[in-house]
Design an enzyme around this catalytic site. Structure first.
Site, PDB file in Angstrom:
ATOM      1  N   ARG A 147       0.867  -1.176   0.000  1.00 43.09           N
ATOM      2  CA  ARG A 147       0.000   0.000   0.000  1.00 43.09           C
ATOM      3  C   ARG A 147       0.899   1.221   0.000  1.00 43.09           C
ATOM      4  NH1 ARG A 147      -3.728   2.225   4.921  1.00 43.09           N
ATOM      5  NH2 ARG A 147      -1.771   3.312   5.356  1.00 43.09           N
ATOM      6  N   TYR A 159      -2.982  11.495   6.227  1.00 45.77           N
ATOM      7  CA  TYR A 159      -3.197  10.104   6.598  1.00 45.77           C
ATOM      8  C   TYR A 159      -2.201   9.167   5.892  1.00 45.77           C
ATOM      9  CZ  TYR A 159      -4.692   5.410   6.777  1.00 45.77           C
ATOM     10  OH  TYR A 159      -4.643   4.052   6.951  1.00 45.77           O
ATOM     11  N   ASP A 210      -5.041   3.869  -0.117  1.00 44.36           N
ATOM     12  CA  ASP A 210      -6.152   4.130   0.809  1.00 44.36           C
ATOM     13  C   ASP A 210      -6.513   5.613   0.755  1.00 44.36           C
ATOM     14  OD1 ASP A 210      -7.964   4.136   2.884  1.00 44.36           O
ATOM     15  OD2 ASP A 210      -6.642   3.168   4.340  1.00 44.36           O
ATOM     16  N   HIS A 212      -9.027   6.837   2.500  1.00 42.23           N
ATOM     17  CA  HIS A 212      -9.494   7.122   3.850  1.00 42.23           C
ATOM     18  C   HIS A 212     -10.725   8.019   3.876  1.00 42.23           C
ATOM     19  CE1 HIS A 212      -8.335   6.793   8.205  1.00 42.23           C
ATOM     20  NE2 HIS A 212      -8.014   5.621   7.713  1.00 42.23           N
ATOM     21  N   GLU A 236      -8.874   1.959  -1.817  1.00 43.77           N
ATOM     22  CA  GLU A 236      -9.597   1.670  -0.565  1.00 43.77           C
ATOM     23  C   GLU A 236     -10.369   2.888  -0.062  1.00 43.77           C
ATOM     24  OE1 GLU A 236      -6.980  -0.050   2.309  1.00 43.77           O
ATOM     25  OE2 GLU A 236      -8.111   0.734   4.005  1.00 43.77           O
ATOM     26  N   GLU A 262     -13.524  -1.388   6.550  1.00 48.84           N
ATOM     27  CA  GLU A 262     -12.841  -1.476   7.847  1.00 48.84           C
ATOM     28  C   GLU A 262     -13.660  -0.859   8.978  1.00 48.84           C
ATOM     29  OE1 GLU A 262      -9.203   0.608   6.641  1.00 48.84           O
ATOM     30  OE2 GLU A 262      -9.704   2.171   8.072  1.00 48.84           O
ATOM     31  N   ARG A 283     -13.414  -5.425   3.488  1.00 49.16           N
ATOM     32  CA  ARG A 283     -12.287  -5.262   4.418  1.00 49.16           C
ATOM     33  C   ARG A 283     -12.645  -5.483   5.887  1.00 49.16           C
ATOM     34  NH1 ARG A 283      -7.765  -3.556   4.244  1.00 49.16           N
ATOM     35  NH2 ARG A 283      -7.903  -1.821   5.707  1.00 49.16           N
ATOM     36  N   GLU A 339      -4.225  -7.302   5.140  1.00 46.59           N
ATOM     37  CA  GLU A 339      -3.348  -6.193   5.517  1.00 46.59           C
ATOM     38  C   GLU A 339      -2.446  -6.619   6.676  1.00 46.59           C
ATOM     39  OE1 GLU A 339      -5.350  -2.706   7.083  1.00 46.59           O
ATOM     40  OE2 GLU A 339      -3.614  -1.445   6.676  1.00 46.59           O
ATOM     41  N   TRP A 402     -11.812  12.038   8.385  1.00 47.42           N
ATOM     42  CA  TRP A 402     -10.396  11.735   8.575  1.00 47.42           C
ATOM     43  C   TRP A 402     -10.041  10.418   7.901  1.00 47.42           C
ATOM     44  CZ3 TRP A 402      -8.020   7.614  11.362  1.00 47.42           C
ATOM     45  CH2 TRP A 402      -6.604   7.648  11.249  1.00 47.42           C
TER      46      TRP A 402
END
Ligand code: EZ4
Ligand code: CO
Length: 402
Positions: A147, A159, A210, A212, A236, A262, A283, A339, A402
């Site tokens: 990643r 991030y 990602d 995020h 992601e 996630e 995820r 991951e 975030w």
């Protein structure tokens, strides 16, 4: 086989972890991860103040019934605090069942579907040239998937960009850190990053990224399209995860594979994404996805719709969760990738385990049960420290995801 003790252990070996340890009348113990990053004590209280007393005297072999008892019995279903607490109980009961059977948990899930679990590592630095060095290091250690995150010129903190080696977004203190965000700066910069990584390392390595949760659907569609030439393994969390139909718009515009989940806690959170084939990887993980019992149910639904697994595995998911996740990963037919962020030495010492990483692959424990434990004496040396995940603001000061 009755449960005679239920203990909640809070410890902070470089970061906070909450662990449930169950003991049965025939002397077996089982552990479950109950860590909810930045809100740890809420789950500890849910367990200590509400669930532990319900567990005493229950038949430890009745995993499904206990899951239903805690889920339906709460009346207030789902949500991260409830589901993390239920997951901890469920995971500990699978650990006990494996020990009672004398088998590693993956055997109880149907046995191996594969020899080993492919994991992805993390490269995240402030500049593209530092990222390229990190990618080279990971490939040297055998990783086949990475990643890749990078600092964006003009944005101070972002991030996924570490402060050297071990990545941990939560920071100790009484208030969250504040980060800043500009979608325009980010969208203009990220394609350069992937051009540079492909230029340096070719197309044999799997690359992941990602977002995020920071884009709108049309912005995510633009990014997915821009990244198509670089053949990402997945993009992601391109948008915030509440609005499942929002992903339809992304899907209309790009063939870049999408990974989500996630922050999901139940099959109801991802049902539409899966059944409408709006994502490619789910995820969810053992600790936030309701334990081994519920995660297996989610993954079986996903398999019907060609969605593969890609479980979350950041450092806030304890070695207990990782151990449990690897048993699931090795067993399910539709495994995609796992991951992996290595824990610190202090964390590893508190949670002795026998899963292992070798040459870009991970292997679950072969011991009966999960093959992981908590050393309570070591844990006691690291008392809880308040810590928060960061918050994120746009450059004009408004709150952003975030
Ligand atoms: O921000 O685990 O893909 N991994 C991630 C993580 C999450 C943290 C939140 O606790 O997005 O780094
Ligand atoms: Co993520």
């Amino acid at each position: 086989m009755r449960i005679v003790d239920a203990k909640v252990i809070v410890t902070c070996p470089d970061r906070n972890f909450v662990t449930l340890r169950l003991t049965t009348d025939d002397g077996l113990t089982g552990v479950g991860d109950a860590t909810l990053n930045g809100r740890e004590l809420a789950v500890a209280s849910y367990l200590e103040d509400h669930l532990c007393q319900l567990l005493i005297g229950r038949d430890a072999s009745r995993i499904e019934d206990t899951w239903q008892y805690l889920y339906k019995g709460a009346y207030w279903r789902r949500g991260p605090v409830t589901m993390t607490a239920i997951a901890a109980v469920d995971t500990a009961l699978w650990d006990i069942k494996g020990k009672a059977a004398g088998m590693p948990v993956y055997q109880l899930l149907g046995g191996r579907s594969r020899d080993a679990v492919t994991v992805y590592g993390h490269a995240g630095s402030a500049t593209v040239s530092d990222v390229l060095e990190e990618v080279a290091g990971l490939l040297g250690r055998g990783y086949r998937a990475v990643r890749v995150q990078v600092g964006v010129p003009g944005l101070e903190k972002i991030y996924g960009v570490g402060r050297g080696g071990f990545y941990e977004p939560a920071t100790a203190g009484a208030r969250p850190d504040e980060e800043s965000w500009s979608t325009a700066k980010y969208l203009n910069f990220v394609p350069e990053l992937f051009a540079a990584v492909r230029d340096g390392f070719g197309y044999d390595v799997h690359l992941l990224h990602d977002v995020h949760h920071r884009l709108t659907p049309i912005e995510a569609a633009r990014l997915g399209k821009a990244l198509e030439p670089y053949g990402l393994f997945w993009l992601e969390d391109p948008i915030s995860e509440e609005l499942q139909e929002g992903f339809r718009l992304i899907r209309r515009h790009t063939t870049t594979p999408i990974a989500v989940g996630e922050v999901y806690n139940s099959i109801w959170d991802c049902r539409q994404l899966i059944t409408e084939q709006l994502i490619d990887y789910i995820r969810m993980d053992v600790v936030h996805g309701g334990g081994i019992t519920h995660l297996r149910r989610v993954f079986d639904l996903a398999a019907l719709y060609h969605v593969r697994t890609g479980s979350h595995g950041a450092t806030d998911l304890s070695p207990v969760c990782l151990a449990a996740g690897l048993h699931v990963d090795v067993a399910v037919p539709n495994f995609g990738i796992q991951e992996y962020m290595p824990h610190t030495d202090a964390t590893n010492a508190v949670f002795p385990h026998s899963y292992r990483f070798e040459d870009g692959l991970m292997y679950p424990s072969e011991e009966p049960g999960l093959g992981v434990d908590i050393d309570e004496e070591a844990a006691a040396e690291y008392p809880y420290r308040q810590a928060y995940l960061p918050v994120n603001r746009l450059e004009d000061g408004s709150m952003h995801d975030w």
